[in-house]
Design a protein around this motif. Structure first.
Motif, PDB file in Angstrom:
ATOM      1  N   SER A  57       0.819  -1.210   0.000  1.00 40.51           N
ATOM      2  CA  SER A  57       0.000   0.000   0.000  1.00 40.51           C
ATOM      3  C   SER A  57       0.857   1.267   0.000  1.00 40.51           C
ATOM      4  CB  SER A  57      -0.963   0.003   1.185  1.00 40.51           C
ATOM      5  OG  SER A  57      -0.255   0.062   2.400  1.00 40.51           O
ATOM      6  N   ASN A  58       2.052   1.212   0.574  1.00 38.36           N
ATOM      7  CA  ASN A  58       2.913   2.398   0.592  1.00 38.36           C
ATOM      8  C   ASN A  58       3.489   2.733  -0.772  1.00 38.36           C
ATOM      9  OD1 ASN A  58       2.424   3.177   3.164  1.00 38.36           O
ATOM     10  ND2 ASN A  58       4.206   2.193   4.034  1.00 38.36           N
ATOM     11  N   PHE A  82      10.866   8.600   1.274  1.00 41.04           N
ATOM     12  CA  PHE A  82       9.467   8.373   1.637  1.00 41.04           C
ATOM     13  C   PHE A  82       9.349   7.094   2.473  1.00 41.04           C
ATOM     14  CE2 PHE A  82       5.250   6.602   0.830  1.00 41.04           C
ATOM     15  CZ  PHE A  82       4.433   7.685   1.104  1.00 41.04           C
ATOM     16  N   MET A  83       9.973   6.024   1.995  1.00 34.91           N
ATOM     17  CA  MET A  83       9.889   4.753   2.718  1.00 34.91           C
ATOM     18  C   MET A  83      10.591   4.844   4.073  1.00 34.91           C
ATOM     19  SD  MET A  83       7.876   3.027   0.912  1.00 34.91           S
ATOM     20  CE  MET A  83       7.931   1.357   1.527  1.00 34.91           C
ATOM     21  N   ILE A  84      11.705   5.564   4.141  1.00 32.99           N
ATOM     22  CA  ILE A  84      12.389   5.756   5.426  1.00 32.99           C
ATOM     23  C   ILE A  84      11.488   6.535   6.385  1.00 32.99           C
ATOM     24  CG2 ILE A  84      14.301   6.978   6.564  1.00 32.99           C
ATOM     25  CD1 ILE A  84      16.025   6.187   4.090  1.00 32.99           C
ATOM     26  N   SER A  85      10.774   7.518   5.858  1.00 29.87           N
ATOM     27  CA  SER A  85       9.898   8.315   6.719  1.00 29.87           C
ATOM     28  C   SER A  85       8.735   7.500   7.270  1.00 29.87           C
ATOM     29  CB  SER A  85       9.388   9.555   5.973  1.00 29.87           C
ATOM     30  OG  SER A  85       8.495   9.198   4.958  1.00 29.87           O
ATOM     31  N   TYR A  86       8.472   6.346   6.678  1.00 32.63           N
ATOM     32  CA  TYR A  86       7.404   5.468   7.162  1.00 32.63           C
ATOM     33  C   TYR A  86       7.889   4.447   8.194  1.00 32.63           C
ATOM     34  CZ  TYR A  86       3.200   6.793   4.662  1.00 32.63           C
ATOM     35  OH  TYR A  86       2.067   7.452   4.249  1.00 32.63           O
ATOM     36  N   ALA A 116      -3.533   2.376  11.864  1.00 27.25           N
ATOM     37  CA  ALA A 116      -3.355   3.402  10.836  1.00 27.25           C
ATOM     38  C   ALA A 116      -3.712   4.789  11.360  1.00 27.25           C
ATOM     39  CB  ALA A 116      -4.203   3.061   9.616  1.00 27.25           C
ATOM     40  N   VAL A 117      -4.811   4.888  12.080  1.00 26.92           N
ATOM     41  CA  VAL A 117      -5.264   6.190  12.591  1.00 26.92           C
ATOM     42  C   VAL A 117      -4.285   6.756  13.605  1.00 26.92           C
ATOM     43  CG1 VAL A 117      -7.061   7.308  13.973  1.00 26.92           C
ATOM     44  CG2 VAL A 117      -7.696   5.773  12.112  1.00 26.92           C
ATOM     45  N   LEU A 118      -3.777   5.922  14.493  1.00 29.44           N
ATOM     46  CA  LEU A 118      -2.892   6.420  15.549  1.00 29.44           C
ATOM     47  C   LEU A 118      -1.498   6.782  15.046  1.00 29.44           C
ATOM     48  CD1 LEU A 118      -3.955   4.107  18.508  1.00 29.44           C
ATOM     49  CD2 LEU A 118      -4.624   6.473  18.054  1.00 29.44           C
ATOM     50  N   GLY A 119      -1.061   6.186  13.959  1.00 27.13           N
ATOM     51  CA  GLY A 119       0.264   6.503  13.432  1.00 27.13           C
ATOM     52  C   GLY A 119       0.308   7.663  12.461  1.00 27.13           C
ATOM     53  N   MET A 120      -0.849   8.161  12.041  1.00 22.27           N
ATOM     54  CA  MET A 120      -0.904   9.129  10.948  1.00 22.27           C
ATOM     55  C   MET A 120      -0.241  10.490  11.219  1.00 22.27           C
ATOM     56  SD  MET A 120      -4.087   9.998   8.488  1.00 22.27           S
ATOM     57  CE  MET A 120      -4.347   8.288   8.150  1.00 22.27           C
ATOM     58  N   PRO A 121      -0.443  11.146  12.366  1.00 21.61           N
ATOM     59  CA  PRO A 121       0.162  12.478  12.543  1.00 21.61           C
ATOM     60  C   PRO A 121       1.692  12.479  12.452  1.00 21.61           C
ATOM     61  CG  PRO A 121      -1.544  12.115  14.181  1.00 21.61           C
ATOM     62  CD  PRO A 121      -1.325  10.804  13.487  1.00 21.61           C
ATOM     63  N   LEU A 125       4.147  14.439   9.335  1.00 18.63           N
ATOM     64  CA  LEU A 125       5.271  15.362   9.535  1.00 18.63           C
ATOM     65  C   LEU A 125       6.557  14.823   8.919  1.00 18.63           C
ATOM     66  CD1 LEU A 125       4.599  16.575  13.179  1.00 18.63           C
ATOM     67  CD2 LEU A 125       4.118  17.775  11.029  1.00 18.63           C
ATOM     68  N   LEU A 126       6.813  13.541   9.071  1.00 19.13           N
ATOM     69  CA  LEU A 126       8.027  12.957   8.500  1.00 19.13           C
ATOM     70  C   LEU A 126       8.004  12.983   6.970  1.00 19.13           C
ATOM     71  CD1 LEU A 126       8.595   9.993  10.947  1.00 19.13           C
ATOM     72  CD2 LEU A 126       9.969  12.065  10.728  1.00 19.13           C
ATOM     73  N   VAL A 127       6.864  12.660   6.393  1.00 20.25           N
ATOM     74  CA  VAL A 127       6.755  12.691   4.934  1.00 20.25           C
ATOM     75  C   VAL A 127       6.926  14.129   4.438  1.00 20.25           C
ATOM     76  CG1 VAL A 127       5.135  12.418   2.997  1.00 20.25           C
ATOM     77  CG2 VAL A 127       5.398  10.588   4.676  1.00 20.25           C
ATOM     78  N   LYS A 128       6.251  15.064   5.067  1.00 22.72           N
ATOM     79  CA  LYS A 128       6.320  16.460   4.642  1.00 22.72           C
ATOM     80  C   LYS A 128       7.730  17.020   4.799  1.00 22.72           C
ATOM     81  CE  LYS A 128       4.501  21.028   5.681  1.00 22.72           C
ATOM     82  NZ  LYS A 128       3.667  21.842   6.560  1.00 22.72           N
ATOM     83  N   TRP A 129       8.321  16.845   5.971  1.00 26.14           N
ATOM     84  CA  TRP A 129       9.608  17.467   6.260  1.00 26.14           C
ATOM     85  C   TRP A 129      10.786  16.730   5.643  1.00 26.14           C
ATOM     86  CZ3 TRP A 129       8.804  18.221  12.245  1.00 26.14           C
ATOM     87  CH2 TRP A 129       7.823  19.202  12.454  1.00 26.14           C
ATOM     88  N   PHE A 130      10.763  15.401   5.675  1.00 28.02           N
ATOM     89  CA  PHE A 130      11.925  14.633   5.234  1.00 28.02           C
ATOM     90  C   PHE A 130      11.829  14.220   3.763  1.00 28.02           C
ATOM     91  CE2 PHE A 130      14.115  10.444   4.901  1.00 28.02           C
ATOM     92  CZ  PHE A 130      15.407  10.908   5.035  1.00 28.02           C
ATOM     93  N   ALA A 131      10.768  13.529   3.406  1.00 23.67           N
ATOM     94  CA  ALA A 131      10.673  12.989   2.040  1.00 23.67           C
ATOM     95  C   ALA A 131      10.461  14.083   1.003  1.00 23.67           C
ATOM     96  CB  ALA A 131       9.558  11.953   1.955  1.00 23.67           C
ATOM     97  N   PHE A 132       9.656  15.099   1.341  1.00 22.38           N
ATOM     98  CA  PHE A 132       9.348  16.145   0.369  1.00 22.38           C
ATOM     99  C   PHE A 132       9.944  17.504   0.714  1.00 22.38           C
ATOM    100  CE2 PHE A 132       6.257  12.862  -0.465  1.00 22.38           C
ATOM    101  CZ  PHE A 132       6.301  12.790  -1.846  1.00 22.38           C
ATOM    102  N   ASP A 133      10.752  17.567   1.762  1.00 23.05           N
ATOM    103  CA  ASP A 133      11.495  18.765   2.135  1.00 23.05           C
ATOM    104  C   ASP A 133      10.616  20.013   2.164  1.00 23.05           C
ATOM    105  OD1 ASP A 133      13.755  20.143   2.950  1.00 23.05           O
ATOM    106  OD2 ASP A 133      14.376  20.604   0.910  1.00 23.05           O
ATOM    107  N   ARG A 134       9.487  19.919   2.852  1.00 25.25           N
ATOM    108  CA  ARG A 134       8.546  21.039   2.917  1.00 25.25           C
ATOM    109  C   ARG A 134       8.456  21.649   4.312  1.00 25.25           C
ATOM    110  NH1 ARG A 134       4.939  21.060  -1.707  1.00 25.25           N
ATOM    111  NH2 ARG A 134       6.213  20.091  -3.288  1.00 25.25           N
TER     112      ARG A 134
END
Length: 139
Positions: A57-58, A82-86, A116-121, A125-134
């Motif tokens: 799914s990832n 992206f995968m590391i951020s997960y 899934a719900v508890l891990g989402m926040p 942040l990891l996807v936004k900050w690390f994988a996509f540098d935002r």
């Protein structure tokens, strides 16, 4: 200090990007749970099925994040990030699945969805900050 924390949380989570992330997360949760349930029908252990479903799914989640949430061209480097951020998400979700499915005997689907719900926040942040540098860019 608590007002600054609330302001920062609001800037991160009350955004169009986070809303889109929740939608993609819903799709990802459905896919992961579906894959895991199908694998369990093939007599694969529930924990192994969950992890295989998670990986499958990832792959779709990376595409959707790159295309819709944080528009960027697909790249192997970003996919790896992206995968590391997960990884923290995978750890959080596996602990939840072990506790609810293995120890408490909750139904597998309930355990998978709760995880899934508890891990989402944290994952957002990891996807936004690390994988996509935002970290300092507009959503």
């Amino acid at each position: 200090m608590s007002k600054a924390w609330l302001r920062t949380a609001g800037q991160e989570f009350f955004t169009i990007a986070f809303l889109k992330f929740l939608i993609v997360g819903g799709i990802n949760t459905f896919d992961c749970s579906l894959f895991a349930m199908l694998l369990m029908m093939l007599h694969i252990d529930g924990n192994i099925a969950f992890n295989l479903g998670y990986l499958l799914s990832n792959m779709l989640a990376y595409f959707l994040n790159s295309w819709w949430i944080f528009p960027e061209p697909l790249s192997w480097q970003r996919y790896v990030k992206f995968m590391i951020s997960y990884i923290p998400n995978a750890l959080i979700e596996n602990v939840i699945v072990v506790v609810f499915f293995n120890w408490l005997g909750a139904p597998p689907l309930v355990s998978f969805l709760l995880a899934a719900v508890l891990g989402m926040p944290v994952t957002y942040l990891l996807v936004k900050w690390f994988a996509f540098d935002r970290r300092h860019k507009e959503d």
